[in-house]
Design an enzyme around this catalytic site. Structure first.
Site, PDB file in Angstrom:
ATOM      1  CE  LYS A  99      33.745  18.948 -12.259  1.00 51.33           C
ATOM      2  NZ  LYS A  99      33.009  19.022 -11.068  1.00 51.33           N
TER       3      LYS A  99
ATOM      4  CE1 TYR B 298      32.590  19.696 -15.559  1.00 48.84           C
ATOM      5  CE2 TYR B 298      33.448  17.822 -16.797  1.00 48.84           C
ATOM      6  CZ  TYR B 298      32.563  18.340 -15.837  1.00 48.84           C
ATOM      7  OH  TYR B 298      31.683  17.469 -15.080  1.00 48.84           O
TER       8      TYR B 298
ATOM      9  CB  THR C  98      24.705  16.833 -19.179  1.00 44.56           C
ATOM     10  OG1 THR C  98      23.342  16.190 -18.622  1.00 44.56           O
ATOM     11  CG2 THR C  98      25.657  16.597 -17.820  1.00 44.56           C
TER      12      THR C  98
ATOM     13  CG  ASP D  50      22.966  26.132  -6.386  1.00 46.37           C
ATOM     14  OD1 ASP D  50      23.111  24.843  -6.609  1.00 46.37           O
ATOM     15  OD2 ASP D  50      22.933  27.153  -7.288  1.00 46.37           O
TER      16      ASP D  50
END
Length: 246
Positions: A152, A148, A186, A36
């Site tokens: 995806k 986004y 989110t 990360d």
């Protein structure tokens, strides 16, 4: 244990789905490299796992960083890559900066290809597999989330295309398509501007308490990474509490 002795690289492991997946995979016997940009978050994740875990920082915006991260993870072999790192930004399209569109495409799709490209030579040797993170946003039009969703959709295309190209070499490539998941990503505040919330809420979960936890999604990663899924490739696995059911 489903992943006993498997050497796995899990990105996005500092929080959310990536952290939950790392914890579950370790519990199933995997040897982990967790990656990360957030080193502090990685150390927190490692502290939740019994045994040794390799920590590797990388920047998903930097494709050379992606490749170096894979080479470090594969230094003693590599069986599985779980591409979970990602970013989210949304808002009315007329006000959405092209620079933000480019950034999301680079983080969510470009880095996935860069990591897959670097990992494939190692995975061919081990007959390994890749599990990418797409989204229900890869399977429908999504108002106010064009960047986004586009990123995806690209992950879905990368997954299916690589599955066709590398199936004969023994490498499986699949993707998980989560719906709404309770993660830090989110929980960002809603954007400014004119938002029609009926469009945003049109695909709410149908199940009671249908919003997923990161640990729910992690179960799919474990399955797809394991030998139980040895005949599964090129597939997009949805877990969304029924968001796309109708």
């Amino acid at each position: 244990m489903l992943l006993e002795g498997k050497k796995m690289l899990i990105t996005g492991a500092a929080s959310g789905i990536g952290r939950a997946t790392a914890i579950k995979c370790a519990g199933e016997g995997a040897n982990l490299t967790i990656a990360d940009i957030n080193e502090g978050g990685l150390r927190e994740t490692a502290g939740m796992i019994e045994g040794d875990v390799r920590i590797q920082t990388f920047d998903a915006l930097d494709y050379d960083s992606c490749a170096r991260m894979v080479e470090t993870a594969a230094s003693d072999g590599l069986d599985t890559v779980c591409n979970i790192s990602g970013a989210l930004k949304w808002g009315p399209s007329e006000e959405f900066a092209v620079e933000d569109f480019d950034r999301l495409m680079r983080i969510n799709a470009g880095s996935v290809f860069a990591i897959c490209k670097a990992a494939l030579p190692h995975l061919i040797k081990t007959k390994g597999n890749i599990v990418n993170t797409a989204s229900t946003a890869a399977l429908q039009g999504l108002a106010y989330s064009i960047a986004y969703s586009a990123s995806k959709h690209a992950v879905a295309a990368i997954t299916k295309g690589l599955a066709v190209e590398y199936g004969a070499k023994g490498v499986r490539i699949n993707a998980v398509c989560p719906g709404h998941v309770d993660t830090p990503m989110t929980q960002t505040p809603p954007p400014d501007g004119d938002v029609d919330w009926s469009l945003v809420m049109r695909n709410t979960p149908k199940l009671e308490n249908g919003i997923c936890a990161p640990s729910d999604i992690a179960e799919l990663f474990v399955f797809l990474a394991s030998d139980r899924a040895h005949k599964v490739t090129g597939s997009l696995y949805t877990m969304d509490g029924g968001q796309l059911a109708g």
